[in-house]
Design a protein around this motif. Structure first.
Motif, short mmCIF file in Angstrom:
data_model
loop_
_atom_site.label_atom_id
_atom_site.label_comp_id
_atom_site.label_asym_id
_atom_site.label_seq_id
_atom_site.Cartn_x
_atom_site.Cartn_y
_atom_site.Cartn_z
N LEU A 31 1.00 -8.12 7.55
CA LEU A 31 1.23 -7.15 8.72
C LEU A 31 1.47 -5.77 7.98
O LEU A 31 0.84 -4.61 8.91
CB LEU A 31 2.50 -7.74 9.56
CG LEU A 31 2.91 -6.99 10.61
CD1 LEU A 31 1.85 -6.81 11.60
CD2 LEU A 31 4.31 -7.49 11.11
N SER A 32 2.21 -5.59 7.18
CA SER A 32 2.44 -4.14 6.76
C SER A 32 1.14 -3.37 6.01
O SER A 32 1.06 -2.37 6.52
CB SER A 32 3.72 -4.22 5.71
OG SER A 32 3.11 -4.66 4.71
N LEU A 33 0.29 -4.08 5.69
CA LEU A 33 -1.00 -3.86 4.96
C LEU A 33 -2.06 -3.51 6.23
O LEU A 33 -2.89 -2.69 6.10
CB LEU A 33 -1.40 -4.77 3.94
CG LEU A 33 -0.68 -4.86 2.64
CD1 LEU A 33 -0.99 -5.97 1.75
CD2 LEU A 33 -0.75 -3.54 1.93
N CYS A 34 -2.37 -4.44 7.38
CA CYS A 34 -3.11 -4.42 8.00
C CYS A 34 -2.83 -4.09 9.30
O CYS A 34 -3.70 -3.68 10.29
CB CYS A 34 -4.00 -5.92 8.23
SG CYS A 34 -4.51 -6.46 6.55
N GLY A 35 -1.73 -3.89 9.64
CA GLY A 35 -1.17 -3.63 11.03
C GLY A 35 -1.33 -4.64 12.29
O GLY A 35 -0.77 -4.41 13.12
N HIS A 36 -1.38 -5.80 11.67
CA HIS A 36 -1.36 -6.86 12.71
C HIS A 36 -1.30 -8.25 11.64
O HIS A 36 -1.54 -8.28 10.49
CB HIS A 36 -2.72 -6.90 13.56
CG HIS A 36 -4.00 -6.95 12.52
ND1 HIS A 36 -4.55 -8.27 12.24
CD2 HIS A 36 -4.82 -6.07 12.14
CE1 HIS A 36 -5.72 -8.08 11.49
NE2 HIS A 36 -5.72 -6.73 11.44
N LEU A 37 -0.76 -9.45 12.41
CA LEU A 37 -0.86 -10.51 11.78
C LEU A 37 -2.41 -11.19 11.65
O LEU A 37 -3.22 -10.77 12.43
CB LEU A 37 0.03 -11.48 12.71
CG LEU A 37 1.41 -11.73 12.36
CD1 LEU A 37 2.24 -12.40 13.11
CD2 LEU A 37 2.12 -11.59 11.14
N ALA A 89 -7.67 -3.20 -0.70
CA ALA A 89 -8.58 -4.06 -0.28
C ALA A 89 -8.57 -4.02 1.26
O ALA A 89 -9.37 -4.06 1.96
CB ALA A 89 -8.37 -5.64 -0.72
N ALA A 90 -7.29 -4.26 1.71
CA ALA A 90 -6.97 -3.78 3.07
C ALA A 90 -7.78 -2.60 3.67
O ALA A 90 -7.99 -2.53 4.67
CB ALA A 90 -5.56 -3.97 3.45
N PRO A 103 -13.35 -8.66 9.58
CA PRO A 103 -12.18 -9.34 9.90
C PRO A 103 -11.55 -10.07 8.80
O PRO A 103 -12.30 -10.78 8.15
CB PRO A 103 -12.91 -10.38 10.97
CG PRO A 103 -13.94 -9.72 11.33
CD PRO A 103 -14.73 -9.02 10.30
N VAL A 104 -10.26 -9.98 8.62
CA VAL A 104 -9.69 -10.41 7.62
C VAL A 104 -8.49 -11.30 7.69
O VAL A 104 -7.68 -11.22 8.84
CB VAL A 104 -9.20 -9.28 6.74
CG1 VAL A 104 -8.30 -9.55 5.43
CG2 VAL A 104 -9.95 -8.23 6.25
#
Length: 271
Positions: free
Chosen positions: A92-98, A19-20, A29-30
């Protein structure tokens, strides 16, 4: 981005990574869909030692089960905080940002006890937006049971509103989505409600240069589960109702309605 301008990711879901990746590919935007009622915790220590919002098998208690445990004061808020922090780190680990915004699955983030932890953690991480499900539930198509549940959700949201704002956490001026879930969603209901929300005669809109509204939807596609049955992409919900919402959301007449009413589609990042 089409007519869906923001989505939220349930990071303890089976297909969270996929999904990410899809969201990144289509530049959607997620935010985080904070979940402490369905599935298993993300936090490893809560998985191994058990916690106050899971059963003997390590599975979360469900919407009503969690609320019952909360009322009985059986839920350890330190564990809720630990799980929220863990889900933020997984995001953060999946999307690269909070995430820019966080909402609670089944509106759990507004519940007494949880909302205090939620506000503290979001404020600490400078996360500035959430959902505030305050909606008029006195509509004729809801049965008494659903109306009672939704009334409880609205009450909790109103109680959480000041706390969230105190901690710099914003939400939209209006909200729509509980009373129009699944087959209760019709074009006439959506359009008439949005017209009322954006009307200059609406008292909430007084002295505002612009007005915002979140329309919560749960669109999905039906797929075969390999066992002779149909399932939704989402882990829960009526598959046919998910598909019905999907068709309603992408309806070309809705795009025309937005244009005629001067409604701009934005994301939580634009608030």
């Amino acid at each position: 981005m089409g007519t869906i301008t923001s989505a939220t990711l349930m990071v303890n879901g089976q297909s969270a990574q996929q999904a990410a990746e899809v969201a990144s590919e289509y530049n959607i935007p997620v935010g985080l869909h904070f979940n402490i009622t369905k599935g298993q915790p993300v936090c490893q220590s809560l998985q191994t030692s058990g916690c106050t919002f899971t059963d003997a098998n390590g599975t979360m208690l469900g919407k009503m089960g969690f609320r019952e445990a909360l009322i009985a004061k059986k839920v350890d808020m330190k564990e809720v905080k630990l799980e929220l922090e863990s889900q933020l780190q997984k995001f953060l680990s999946l999307c690269g940002h909070l995430p820019h915004h966080v909402v609670g699955h089944q509106h759990v983030h507004t519940l007494d006890g949880v909302r205090e932890v939620f506000a503290e953690v979001l404020s600490t991480h400078n996360i500035s937006c959430t959902r505030l499900p305050v909606e008029d539930v006195n509509v004729p198509w809801l049965n008494s049971d659903r109306k009672q549940i939704f009334t409880s959700v609205v009450k909790s949201a109103l109680e959480a509103k000041y706390l969230f704002h105190q901690n710099g956490i914003r939400s939209t001026d209006h909200f729509l989505g509980m009373t129009t879930i699944g087959f209760d969603m019709t074009e006439e209901r959506i359009q008439s409600t949005l017209k009322a929300f954006f009307s200059p005669d609406n008292t909430i809109n007084k002295d505002k240069s612009s007005v915002s509204c979140e329309w919560m939807v749960h669109p999905g596609f039906i797929r075969w589960d390999g066992k002779g049955g149909a399932a939704a992409i989402q882990p829960d919900g009526n598959p046919a109702a998910r598909l019905y919402e999907c068709k309603a959301v992408i309806n070309e007449s809705m795009r025309q309605f937005y244009k005629e009413e001067g409604i701009e589609l934005i994301s939580f990042e634009d608030l």
